[in-house]
Motif scaffolding. Structure first.
Motif, short mmCIF file in Angstrom:
data_model
loop_
_atom_site.label_atom_id
_atom_site.label_comp_id
_atom_site.label_asym_id
_atom_site.label_seq_id
_atom_site.Cartn_x
_atom_site.Cartn_y
_atom_site.Cartn_z
N PHE A 1 63.28 93.84 52.17
CA PHE A 1 62.65 94.50 53.70
C PHE A 1 62.23 93.28 54.86
CE2 PHE A 1 65.01 97.92 50.77
CZ PHE A 1 65.44 98.21 50.87
N ASP A 2 61.73 92.48 54.45
CA ASP A 2 61.16 91.74 54.79
C ASP A 2 61.06 91.85 56.37
OD1 ASP A 2 59.89 91.12 52.85
OD2 ASP A 2 60.18 89.29 52.27
N TRP A 3 62.23 91.60 57.13
CA TRP A 3 63.23 91.28 58.32
C TRP A 3 62.52 92.66 59.87
CZ3 TRP A 3 65.58 95.14 60.28
CH2 TRP A 3 66.33 96.08 59.42
N MET A 4 61.95 94.03 58.68
CA MET A 4 61.26 94.96 59.58
C MET A 4 60.05 94.85 59.07
SD MET A 4 63.48 98.59 59.69
CE MET A 4 62.82 99.52 60.89
N VAL A 5 59.30 95.78 60.15
CA VAL A 5 58.57 96.04 60.38
C VAL A 5 58.06 97.95 60.31
CG1 VAL A 5 56.40 96.31 61.66
CG2 VAL A 5 57.80 94.85 62.33
N TRP A 6 57.57 97.97 58.02
CA TRP A 6 57.31 99.24 57.69
C TRP A 6 56.26 99.82 58.44
CZ3 TRP A 6 61.77 102.05 56.38
CH2 TRP A 6 62.35 101.31 55.98
N THR A 7 55.45 100.51 59.46
CA THR A 7 54.91 100.92 59.25
C THR A 7 54.76 103.13 58.82
OG1 THR A 7 55.21 101.90 61.96
CG2 THR A 7 54.25 99.57 61.59
N LEU A 8 54.33 103.50 58.91
CA LEU A 8 54.03 105.16 58.58
C LEU A 8 55.46 105.20 59.43
CD1 LEU A 8 52.76 106.88 56.61
CD2 LEU A 8 51.72 107.58 58.65
N PRO A 9 55.17 105.55 60.62
CA PRO A 9 56.38 106.06 61.70
C PRO A 9 57.02 105.68 61.70
CG PRO A 9 53.97 105.32 62.76
CD PRO A 9 53.72 104.72 62.04
N VAL A 10 57.34 104.27 61.07
CA VAL A 10 59.54 104.21 60.79
C VAL A 10 59.45 104.69 59.35
CG1 VAL A 10 59.88 102.47 59.95
CG2 VAL A 10 58.43 101.95 61.97
N ALA A 11 58.66 104.40 58.03
CA ALA A 11 58.65 104.85 56.93
C ALA A 11 59.30 106.52 57.05
CB ALA A 11 57.61 104.59 56.33
N ILE A 12 58.61 107.23 57.76
CA ILE A 12 58.67 108.25 58.01
C ILE A 12 59.99 108.94 58.79
CG2 ILE A 12 57.44 110.65 58.94
CD1 ILE A 12 54.54 110.08 58.26
N PHE A 13 59.59 108.29 59.72
CA PHE A 13 61.20 108.66 60.86
C PHE A 13 62.37 108.25 59.76
CE2 PHE A 13 64.69 107.65 63.17
CZ PHE A 13 65.53 107.75 64.03
N PHE A 14 62.68 107.35 58.94
CA PHE A 14 63.43 107.30 57.90
C PHE A 14 64.01 107.95 56.51
CE2 PHE A 14 64.07 102.66 60.54
CZ PHE A 14 65.38 102.75 60.32
N SER A 15 63.01 108.49 56.25
CA SER A 15 62.69 109.50 55.52
C SER A 15 63.36 110.88 55.61
CB SER A 15 61.21 109.53 54.97
OG SER A 15 60.46 108.35 54.29
N CYS A 16 62.85 111.35 56.88
CA CYS A 16 63.71 112.24 57.69
C CYS A 16 65.15 111.79 57.62
CB CYS A 16 62.49 112.41 58.61
SG CYS A 16 61.07 113.14 58.87
N ILE A 17 65.28 111.01 57.90
CA ILE A 17 66.93 110.82 58.05
C ILE A 17 67.51 111.03 56.28
CG2 ILE A 17 68.63 109.12 58.51
CD1 ILE A 17 67.03 108.16 60.55
#
Length: 102
Positions: A2-18
């Motif tokens: 997953f190095d190509w993606m910038v995993w910030t807290l908002p991004v992680a929360i967004f995908f966790s919610c999905i």
């Protein structure tokens, strides 16, 4: 991986919610099968259809916000770009609206 993606807290929360929504919708569908209904969307939809449409809209809201964040900073004279949490809250609100009324 997953190095190509910038995993910030908002991004992680967004995908966790999905992911949680997909699991929740699967359980809900198994317990109570859905029926077609017509809301304000111009077609008859099931819960799954509304979730898909809502997720697409949420993704576009987040992408648009990311695209215009720099411009918003200039136009509003802010010291830093607006927080991504703004688009997260707006997109989840729109998703809830589509699920409820769509």
């Amino acid at each position: 991986m997953f190095d190509w993606m910038v995993w910030t807290l908002p991004v992680a929360i967004f995908f966790s919610c999905i992911a949680l929504m997909l699991v929740g919708m699967t359980v809900w569908e198994l317990k109570s099968p859905t029926t077609l209904r017509r809301g304000w969307l111009p077609l008859e939809t099931t819960r799954g259809d509304r979730l898909f449409i809502g997720l697409l809209v949420a993704a576009y809201i987040n992408l648009i916000f990311i695209g215009i964040a720099g411009r918003l900073q200039e136009w509003m004279g802010l010291e830093a770009e607006p927080s991504i949490w703004i688009s997260f809250v707006v997109s989840m609100g729109v998703l809830a609206l589509v699920m409820r009324k769509g």
